[in-house]
Scaffold this active site. Sequence first.
Site, PDB file in Angstrom:
ATOM      1  N   VAL A 135      -4.821   6.057 -12.224  1.00  0.00           N
ATOM      2  CA  VAL A 135      -4.807   5.375 -13.511  1.00  0.00           C
ATOM      3  C   VAL A 135      -3.841   4.191 -13.486  1.00  0.00           C
ATOM      4  O   VAL A 135      -3.955   3.276 -14.301  1.00  0.00           O
ATOM      5  CB  VAL A 135      -4.424   6.358 -14.637  1.00  0.00           C
ATOM      6  CG1 VAL A 135      -4.329   5.660 -15.982  1.00  0.00           C
ATOM      7  CG2 VAL A 135      -5.433   7.499 -14.697  1.00  0.00           C
ATOM      8  N   GLU A 136      -2.934   4.176 -12.548  1.00  0.00           N
ATOM      9  CA  GLU A 136      -1.918   3.124 -12.509  1.00  0.00           C
ATOM     10  C   GLU A 136      -2.248   2.090 -11.431  1.00  0.00           C
ATOM     11  O   GLU A 136      -3.129   1.261 -11.629  1.00  0.00           O
ATOM     12  CB  GLU A 136      -0.538   3.761 -12.341  1.00  0.00           C
ATOM     13  CG  GLU A 136      -0.191   4.661 -13.527  1.00  0.00           C
ATOM     14  CD  GLU A 136       1.188   5.272 -13.459  1.00  0.00           C
ATOM     15  OE1 GLU A 136       2.165   4.535 -13.248  1.00  0.00           O
ATOM     16  OE2 GLU A 136       1.299   6.507 -13.621  1.00  0.00           O
TER      17      GLU A 136
END
Length: 328
Positions: A135-136
């Site tokens: 997600v990052e």
Amino acid sequence: MKPAVLVGMVTVLGWAALAADPDALRQKARFFFEPLPDKMPGAEHDTPERIELGRKLYFDNRLSVNNSQSCNTCHDITGGKAGVDNLPTSPGALGQRGERNSPTVLNAGFHIAQFWDGRAKDLKEQAKGPILNPVEMAMPSEAAVEEKLRGIPEYRELFAKAFPGQSEPITYDNLAEAIAAFERTLITRDRFDDFLKGDNQALNQRELRGLDLFINIGCITCHTGPLIGGNSFQKVGLIHPYETPDLGRYAVTKDEADKFKFKVPSLRNVALTAPYFHNGRHAELKEAVILMAYIQLDRKLSDEEADAIVAWLHSLTDKQLARASQKQ
């Protein structure tokens, strides 16, 4: 004299006496707070070469899968920023948002652990997480990161200097160690520390009033020590419920007692790190102060009390950052 006895004594004496004698308030405050140390744990092993490598890595977008994000993207330390992006939650390299507010990187190495749930024990362990988090920064593996860095001539030279004597210095572990070395230099200096060290001119009367209130109403139950927080895990909504689907530290420990517990944030530079709470739901510092007093302490603050506490919290802003924010 025990802290509780001293607090009660000063409450009886009243604010007027303290206003006339800031030394008395300093004496009380030193039971709960202390200035930030000059160095973070682990800094004794850092070298200029590792710090410089870490600085370059911290700002390098190439650590993300599509070369769009660096550590600084979510933990911005440029242009007067206080190590955050000032967003409720941060978008990753592929556009998906994380579930928690990005905490400040300033003074982070003094914390009891890293992340809101404490899942990383120190800065080095923390640095390894976001790069591989889908997600990052979304890099697929440690090996992919190492391969990418080995293809950059400048990094081959910088890693060799930072980790001399190693046959292959470009490793994921060394990358994290270098970033941590740089982050250990991010220590702030504020007016409150000046006051704790004896400067009676460091805080004005309203700020002194706010400090006195902060102690007397019980905020020091959680916010103590050099960081004024950052040294324990506490349930959000201790007395009055706080609605959140996030189970906090329970996700790490699986201990029922840890449900809805989060690391108590440091209040250093808090005036610059909005929005607040683990979910970034609260945009204004005064709002956060009033809410915390109610849900954690069952105390309904007056406007005057909240404004005074907020005034004191502004004294926790790094002096250089404070000057930069005033120019904006």
